[in-house]
Enzyme design. Sequence first.
Site, PDB file in Angstrom:
ATOM      1  N   GLY A 197       4.255  -5.301  -1.884  1.00  0.00           N
ATOM      2  CA  GLY A 197       3.427  -5.559  -0.706  1.00  0.00           C
ATOM      3  C   GLY A 197       2.840  -4.335  -0.018  1.00  0.00           C
ATOM      4  N   GLN A 198       3.052  -3.137  -0.599  1.00  0.00           N
ATOM      5  CA  GLN A 198       2.446  -1.961   0.017  1.00  0.00           C
ATOM      6  C   GLN A 198       0.936  -2.127   0.028  1.00  0.00           C
ATOM      7  OE1 GLN A 198       4.483  -1.882  -2.611  1.00  0.00           O
ATOM      8  NE2 GLN A 198       5.968  -0.224  -2.470  1.00  0.00           N
ATOM      9  N   GLU A 199       0.304  -1.507   0.999  1.00  0.00           N
ATOM     10  CA  GLU A 199      -1.140  -1.678   1.169  1.00  0.00           C
ATOM     11  C   GLU A 199      -1.924  -1.417  -0.120  1.00  0.00           C
ATOM     12  OE1 GLU A 199      -4.521  -0.770   4.552  1.00  0.00           O
ATOM     13  OE2 GLU A 199      -2.497   0.038   4.800  1.00  0.00           O
TER      14      GLU A 199
END
Length: 180
Positions: free
Chosen positions: A69-71
């Site tokens: 889910g990191q940008e």
Amino acid sequence: THLFEPMFTCHLATFVQVVIIGLDSAGKSTLLAQLLTGQMVKTSPTVGFNVGNLDVDKKTSLTVWDVGGQENMRPNWKYYLDDCKALVFVVDSTDRARMAEAQKALKKVLSDERLKGVPLMVLANKKDLPNSMTIREVSTQLDLPSYSPDREWEIQACSGLKGLGLQQAFMSVSKMIKKS
């Protein structure tokens, strides 16, 4: 390397694709590990994905994809949407400061044509921590009511760390898939 190797069993279960997404640090991998092993597992930020099979009942097995889910990983979410029968969006219910970011990420992924009519389960994770938001607060912050009547959705409080609410949530996911 992936935390969870797929476990293929020989019974006549139907494997149904479910994708778990959410912002980084929402607890997606911890939640999946707890669901699959029943144990607390130390996880690190997911680069890529984790996958495992969850037997919901004798006839239904969910292939659950947990995507980082990191940008910089979010543009890759779209690669996991083919054959997705339910979307599970995990939020850290203690992180009020990132709810607007979570809402934007959810709206963006749900705008994908492949998710038209696909049921949504929102998991308000980290319920075991003080100062966690209620499911009503999370629902309002994510603007979930705006998805009705075009999409079936549910929200459930849970604790990925302690396993609270996870079995019930995935039983509901299975029921929503069967209805759609």
